[in-house]
Write a protein that holds these residues in place. Structure first.
Motif, PDB file in Angstrom:
ATOM      1  N   ASP A 178      37.847 -23.073  83.133  1.00 35.96           N
ATOM      2  CA  ASP A 178      36.386 -23.179  83.020  1.00 35.96           C
ATOM      3  C   ASP A 178      35.723 -22.731  84.315  1.00 35.96           C
ATOM      4  OD1 ASP A 178      36.304 -24.183  80.417  1.00 35.96           O
ATOM      5  OD2 ASP A 178      36.443 -26.266  81.063  1.00 35.96           O
ATOM      6  N   PHE A 179      36.292 -23.165  85.433  1.00 34.59           N
ATOM      7  CA  PHE A 179      35.754 -22.799  86.744  1.00 34.59           C
ATOM      8  C   PHE A 179      35.750 -21.288  86.920  1.00 34.59           C
ATOM      9  CE2 PHE A 179      37.010 -21.478  91.046  1.00 34.59           C
ATOM     10  CZ  PHE A 179      35.887 -21.852  91.756  1.00 34.59           C
ATOM     11  N   PHE A 269      33.118 -12.658  78.602  1.00 33.31           N
ATOM     12  CA  PHE A 269      33.163 -13.808  79.509  1.00 33.31           C
ATOM     13  C   PHE A 269      32.392 -14.994  78.943  1.00 33.31           C
ATOM     14  CE2 PHE A 269      35.137 -11.454  82.876  1.00 33.31           C
ATOM     15  CZ  PHE A 269      35.574 -12.397  83.791  1.00 33.31           C
ATOM     16  N   THR A 270      31.205 -14.729  78.386  1.00 36.91           N
ATOM     17  CA  THR A 270      30.372 -15.814  77.873  1.00 36.91           C
ATOM     18  C   THR A 270      31.015 -16.503  76.675  1.00 36.91           C
ATOM     19  OG1 THR A 270      28.382 -14.635  78.615  1.00 36.91           O
ATOM     20  CG2 THR A 270      28.071 -16.402  77.022  1.00 36.91           C
ATOM     21  N   ILE A 271      31.576 -15.721  75.763  1.00 36.49           N
ATOM     22  CA  ILE A 271      32.220 -16.303  74.579  1.00 36.49           C
ATOM     23  C   ILE A 271      33.465 -17.096  74.986  1.00 36.49           C
ATOM     24  CG2 ILE A 271      33.469 -15.752  72.451  1.00 36.49           C
ATOM     25  CD1 ILE A 271      31.538 -13.423  72.049  1.00 36.49           C
ATOM     26  N   VAL A 272      34.276 -16.518  75.880  1.00 43.36           N
ATOM     27  CA  VAL A 272      35.481 -17.222  76.330  1.00 43.36           C
ATOM     28  C   VAL A 272      35.104 -18.511  77.064  1.00 43.36           C
ATOM     29  CG1 VAL A 272      37.466 -17.098  77.888  1.00 43.36           C
ATOM     30  CG2 VAL A 272      36.921 -15.160  76.405  1.00 43.36           C
ATOM     31  N   ALA A 273      34.068 -18.441  77.910  1.00 44.81           N
ATOM     32  CA  ALA A 273      33.625 -19.635  78.634  1.00 44.81           C
ATOM     33  C   ALA A 273      33.172 -20.721  77.667  1.00 44.81           C
ATOM     34  CB  ALA A 273      32.490 -19.275  79.590  1.00 44.81           C
ATOM     35  N   PHE A 274      32.451 -20.321  76.618  1.00 48.38           N
ATOM     36  CA  PHE A 274      31.991 -21.288  75.622  1.00 48.38           C
ATOM     37  C   PHE A 274      33.176 -21.925  74.890  1.00 48.38           C
ATOM     38  CE2 PHE A 274      30.986 -22.152  71.149  1.00 48.38           C
ATOM     39  CZ  PHE A 274      29.996 -23.113  71.291  1.00 48.38           C
TER      40      PHE A 274
END
Length: 342
Positions: A178-179, A269-274
């Protein structure tokens, strides 16, 4: 006898060396790309359309340093779950490096001769990462056999405690990734997209300490079994998932222009982070339900790489039995020596 020390086995050394070598090669390829484009474009390199390349370099340096740190940490903790996480992360790096070929071409659309000059370096990066990925999978198979007994050493033979401890390990591993994803998205927004005078720039900067406190607080809460802090962390995770609205900004007509050079990687990046945050929330609830069930001591002391002493015990000496008595209970044959783990 004792377990081999950190980096004391061929598999451990090969695993960390593989990651280090591919990191050096990949960062060199990206740095060469950056240097050639910067030299050929001159003053126009600093304009908005070409900010993809410094962002690309920054992300890869971050990713390689992060992976190397995670690999060392996994070996130090003898953590199989984190090793599996590294394999998945390495696979994601293959996708990211392949996307950068397309995005660099888009950024250099008006200077295709420059792109053709750096294209070989851009193609080498995903090839090296993919080749090292296969090597890492092999060595992780070797390390699985070497580290497979660790959870037994930490929590004993109780299958329920083993399952709870594995969920704890998964959550800690998810928080680390997550970081990385949060820093990766933030770095791209600050370098490529947002103007320093915009309100969105200020909000993004303000979010950095909040998210870092969230991740650190969650890790501390689950390790020390602090209920109020864990509840607060889970609530903040739900609130942080609203960051997914950024996807709308990437593609809506009024704002899509400012994201054009990095839309693909920002979307990934945004989808994976979510998804990672959603998984962290689900596993966090499971870990919260496991509080006060006998795992606190194991989580607090962990499984740091202190060699486990192994002692030879003469069975006939246990319980005060003489060799003659032990022979009686075994039909005339003395009991053999056995190994026990302290």
């Amino acid at each position: 006898m004792a377990v081999e020390p950190l980096f004391g086995t061929r598999a451990q050394r090969a695993f960390i060396i593989t990651i280090a070598i591919q990191a050096i090669v990949v960062i060199t390829m990206v740095a060469l790309t950056f240097g050639i484009v910067h030299q050929d474009l001159g003053p126009i390199f600093d304009t908005a359309g070409y900010k993809t390349l410094p962002c690309y370099l920054a992300i890869f340096i971050l990713a390689e340093i992060f992976e190397l740190a995670m690999a060392f940490d996994a070996l130090r903790l003898r953590n199989i779950i984190q090793l599996i996480g590294i394999v998945l992360f390495h696979g994601a790096l293959i996708v990211f490096s392949a996307l950068q070929v397309h995005e660099t071409k888009d950024a250099l659309y008006d200077n295709l001769p420059v792109f053709h000059k750096v294209e070989p370096f851009l193609i080498v990066a995903p090839c090296i990462i993919a080749a090292s990925w296969l090597v890492l999978i092999y060595w992780i198979g070797q390390l699985y056999g070497e580290f497979g007994w660790v959870i037994f050493h930490v929590v004993g033979a109780n299958p329920k405690l083993k399952s709870m401890y594995q969920y704890y390990q998964i959550l800690i591993c998810l928080l680390k990734f997550d970081f990385f994803c949060f820093v990766g998205v933030t770095m791209q927004l600050l370098i490529v997209v947002l103007a320093s005078s915009s309100a969105e720039f200020g909000i993004t900067i303000a979010a950095i300490p909040v998210v870092l406190l969230l991740l650190a607080g969650c890790a501390y809460a689950v390790q020390r079994e602090v209920r109020w802090l864990m509840i607060a962390s889970l609530v903040m995770m739900v609130a942080s998932m609203s960051y997914l609205y950024k996807l709308v900004r990437f593609y809506e007509p009024s704002s899509q222009g400012q994201y054009s050079s990095t839309r693909a990687t920002l979307t990934v990046f945004t989808i994976v982070a979510f998804l990672l945050l959603l998984a962290s929330f689900g596993v966090g609830i499971k870990c919260y339900n496991d509080f006060d069930k006998g795992l606190h001591e194991s989580k607090t002391h962990g499984q740091y790489y202190a060699p486990v002493k192994m002692q030879v015990i003469d069975a006939f000496k246990m319980g005060g039995m003489s060799e003659r008595q032990s022979s009686y209970f075994t039909g005339g044959a003395p009991l053999e020596q056995r190994i026990s783990i302290e």
